[in-house]
Motif scaffolding. Structure first.
Motif, mmCIF file in Angstrom:
data_model
loop_
_atom_site.group_PDB
_atom_site.id
_atom_site.type_symbol
_atom_site.label_atom_id
_atom_site.label_comp_id
_atom_site.label_asym_id
_atom_site.label_seq_id
_atom_site.Cartn_x
_atom_site.Cartn_y
_atom_site.Cartn_z
ATOM 1 N N MET A 275 0.838 -1.186 0.000
ATOM 2 C CA MET A 275 0.000 0.000 0.000
ATOM 3 C C MET A 275 0.878 1.244 0.000
ATOM 4 S SD MET A 275 -3.393 -0.231 2.440
ATOM 5 C CE MET A 275 -2.683 -1.039 3.839
ATOM 6 N N GLY A 276 0.375 2.281 -0.635
ATOM 7 C CA GLY A 276 1.057 3.562 -0.615
ATOM 8 C C GLY A 276 0.567 4.414 0.539
ATOM 9 N N HIS A 277 1.144 5.595 0.651
ATOM 10 C CA HIS A 277 0.770 6.490 1.758
ATOM 11 C C HIS A 277 -0.719 6.821 1.754
ATOM 12 C CE1 HIS A 277 4.765 8.290 3.340
ATOM 13 N NE2 HIS A 277 4.858 6.998 3.154
ATOM 14 N N LYS A 278 -1.306 7.047 0.576
ATOM 15 C CA LYS A 278 -2.716 7.410 0.507
ATOM 16 C C LYS A 278 -3.591 6.316 1.123
ATOM 17 C CE LYS A 278 -6.285 9.162 -2.531
ATOM 18 N NZ LYS A 278 -6.628 9.661 -3.850
ATOM 19 N N GLU A 279 -3.351 5.089 0.736
ATOM 20 C CA GLU A 279 -4.121 3.961 1.272
ATOM 21 C C GLU A 279 -3.832 3.744 2.745
ATOM 22 O OE1 GLU A 279 -2.112 3.722 -1.472
ATOM 23 O OE2 GLU A 279 -3.658 3.742 -3.039
ATOM 24 N N ASP A 280 -2.549 3.897 3.138
ATOM 25 C CA ASP A 280 -2.182 3.749 4.549
ATOM 26 C C ASP A 280 -2.897 4.789 5.409
ATOM 27 O OD1 ASP A 280 -0.457 1.665 3.898
ATOM 28 O OD2 ASP A 280 1.331 2.940 3.878
ATOM 29 N N LEU A 281 -2.970 6.025 4.910
ATOM 30 C CA LEU A 281 -3.661 7.081 5.642
ATOM 31 C C LEU A 281 -5.144 6.753 5.809
ATOM 32 C CD1 LEU A 281 -2.025 10.221 4.020
ATOM 33 C CD2 LEU A 281 -1.966 9.646 6.463
ATOM 34 N N LEU A 282 -5.769 6.262 4.750
ATOM 35 C CA LEU A 282 -7.182 5.935 4.816
ATOM 36 C C LEU A 282 -7.427 4.814 5.827
ATOM 37 C CD1 LEU A 282 -10.007 6.530 3.690
ATOM 38 C CD2 LEU A 282 -9.578 4.757 1.970
ATOM 39 N N GLU A 283 -6.603 3.791 5.793
ATOM 40 C CA GLU A 283 -6.752 2.677 6.747
ATOM 41 C C GLU A 283 -6.509 3.154 8.183
ATOM 42 O OE1 GLU A 283 -7.960 -0.428 6.186
ATOM 43 O OE2 GLU A 283 -8.346 0.401 4.200
ATOM 44 N N GLY A 284 -5.499 3.980 8.362
ATOM 45 C CA GLY A 284 -5.220 4.519 9.695
ATOM 46 C C GLY A 284 -6.355 5.396 10.194
ATOM 47 N N ALA A 285 -6.910 6.216 9.307
ATOM 48 C CA ALA A 285 -8.028 7.080 9.693
ATOM 49 C C ALA A 285 -9.255 6.248 10.055
ATOM 50 C CB ALA A 285 -8.344 8.061 8.563
ATOM 51 N N LYS A 286 -9.508 5.179 9.321
ATOM 52 C CA LYS A 286 -10.652 4.315 9.637
ATOM 53 C C LYS A 286 -10.485 3.698 11.025
ATOM 54 C CE LYS A 286 -10.952 1.416 6.235
ATOM 55 N NZ LYS A 286 -10.991 0.652 4.970
ATOM 56 N N ARG A 287 -9.286 3.214 11.318
ATOM 57 C CA ARG A 287 -9.037 2.646 12.658
ATOM 58 C C ARG A 287 -9.237 3.692 13.746
ATOM 59 N NH1 ARG A 287 -4.849 0.232 9.985
ATOM 60 N NH2 ARG A 287 -3.283 1.585 10.891
ATOM 61 N N CYS A 288 -8.718 4.889 13.515
ATOM 62 C CA CYS A 288 -8.858 5.957 14.514
ATOM 63 C C CYS A 288 -10.320 6.324 14.725
ATOM 64 C CB CYS A 288 -8.069 7.190 14.092
ATOM 65 S SG CYS A 288 -6.279 6.999 14.219
ATOM 66 N N LEU A 289 -11.081 6.426 13.664
ATOM 67 C CA LEU A 289 -12.499 6.770 13.794
ATOM 68 C C LEU A 289 -13.233 5.744 14.646
ATOM 69 C CD1 LEU A 289 -13.477 7.991 10.211
ATOM 70 C CD2 LEU A 289 -13.332 9.367 12.298
ATOM 71 N N LEU A 290 -12.958 4.479 14.424
ATOM 72 C CA LEU A 290 -13.650 3.428 15.173
ATOM 73 C C LEU A 290 -13.170 3.343 16.621
ATOM 74 C CD1 LEU A 290 -13.814 0.705 12.394
ATOM 75 C CD2 LEU A 290 -15.719 2.076 13.309
ATOM 76 N N GLU A 291 -11.926 3.697 16.862
ATOM 77 C CA GLU A 291 -11.387 3.619 18.222
ATOM 78 C C GLU A 291 -11.597 4.897 19.025
ATOM 79 O OE1 GLU A 291 -7.274 2.561 17.675
ATOM 80 O OE2 GLU A 291 -7.796 0.652 16.723
ATOM 81 N N LYS A 292 -11.426 6.071 18.380
ATOM 82 C CA LYS A 292 -11.440 7.345 19.097
ATOM 83 C C LYS A 292 -12.671 8.195 18.804
ATOM 84 C CE LYS A 292 -6.649 8.524 19.573
ATOM 85 N NZ LYS A 292 -6.767 9.295 20.739
ATOM 86 N N GLY A 293 -13.298 7.970 17.665
ATOM 87 C CA GLY A 293 -14.421 8.796 17.253
ATOM 88 C C GLY A 293 -13.978 9.912 16.329
ATOM 89 N N TYR A 294 -14.945 10.596 15.767
ATOM 90 C CA TYR A 294 -14.679 11.644 14.779
ATOM 91 C C TYR A 294 -14.026 12.870 15.409
ATOM 92 C CZ TYR A 294 -15.558 13.787 10.221
ATOM 93 O OH TYR A 294 -15.403 14.343 8.981
ATOM 94 N N GLY A 295 -14.589 13.342 16.486
ATOM 95 C CA GLY A 295 -14.112 14.580 17.098
ATOM 96 C C GLY A 295 -12.792 14.463 17.835
ATOM 97 N N ARG A 296 -12.456 13.274 18.284
ATOM 98 C CA ARG A 296 -11.225 13.097 19.069
ATOM 99 C C ARG A 296 -10.039 12.610 18.229
ATOM 100 N NH1 ARG A 296 -14.909 10.396 22.400
ATOM 101 N NH2 ARG A 296 -13.823 8.500 21.910
ATOM 102 N N THR A 297 -10.272 12.315 16.960
ATOM 103 C CA THR A 297 -9.173 11.866 16.112
ATOM 104 C C THR A 297 -8.375 13.069 15.624
ATOM 105 O OG1 THR A 297 -10.326 9.869 15.387
ATOM 106 C CG2 THR A 297 -8.588 10.694 13.949
ATOM 107 N N THR A 298 -7.087 13.052 15.888
ATOM 108 C CA THR A 298 -6.209 14.129 15.439
ATOM 109 C C THR A 298 -5.379 13.668 14.243
ATOM 110 O OG1 THR A 298 -4.329 13.464 16.817
ATOM 111 C CG2 THR A 298 -5.985 14.937 17.847
#
Length: 193
Positions: A1-24
């Motif tokens: 995976m490239g950075h774009k895909e890695d970022l999307l996967e990381g953001a999805k994990r953060c959203l599910l773990e931390k929520g929308y407002g708390r993800t930095t």
């Protein structure tokens, strides 16, 4: 995976773990193994990335809870009896309730943000419309191309019911409706009994 895909996967994990407002942005970078500059380069902003990640999470959830294809990729044979078909579709969705909890928690949080985030509202309008058609097709086998109005109205009802049912499961799983409860309730409404 490239950075774009890695970022999307990381953001999805953060959203599910931390929520929308708390993800930095730093959370996303840590979860994806990329760098802060990659967010701007690939998505323009953290908010744009989070919107894309939210849409991906909800689309993936929809694919998981839809009725599976039949053996060897064939179509699912739904029960002929409309009440049994209704019960089977809700058994599928409710059966995934506990595993779906992080997705519903995230969706609930996102809805509370819509009055203050017009870009987010605009970003989810069309996927919501498409989701209605997808839920009608996935849960009831209605082909949106062959029967667009039937798929639209069935999707509206299923989407409204799904939201209410999942919120009840989040609040109190012990008294939340089962597929049988929903089917019996539908019979009462339809038959006046």
């Amino acid at each position: 995976m490239g950075h774009k895909e890695d970022l999307l996967e990381g953001a999805k994990r953060c959203l599910l773990e931390k929520g929308y407002g708390r993800t930095t942005a730093r959370d996303i970078v840590a979860a994806s193994g990329t760098n802060l500059a990659s967010i701007g380069y690939h998505y323009g902003s953290k908010d744009a990335l989070l919107q894309q990640a939210f849409l991906a999470v909800t689309e993936e959830w929809g694919e998981r809870v839809s009725l599976p294809d039949g053996e060897e990729g064939g179509a699912v044979t739904l029960p002929a009896d409309p009440y049994e078909r209704f019960r089977a579709t809700w058994a599928q969705l409710i059966g995934a309730a506990e595993a779906s909890r992080p997705v519903w928690k995230l969706q609930t949080e996102v809805v509370t943000r819509l009055d203050d985030d017009e870009k987010l509202r605009e970003a989810i309008k069309e996927p919501q419309r498409e989701g209605r058609l997808g839920i009608a097709e996935g849960m009831l086998g209605i082909d949106p191309e062959a029967e667009p109005e039937k798929a639209r109205v069935a999707g509206l009802l299923l989407q409204a019911l799904a939201t209410g049912v999942m919120i009840q499961w989040m609040v109190d799983p012990e008294t939340a409706p089962s597929a049988d409860d929903l089917t019996e309730g539908l019979k009462v409404l339809m038959e006046g009994q």
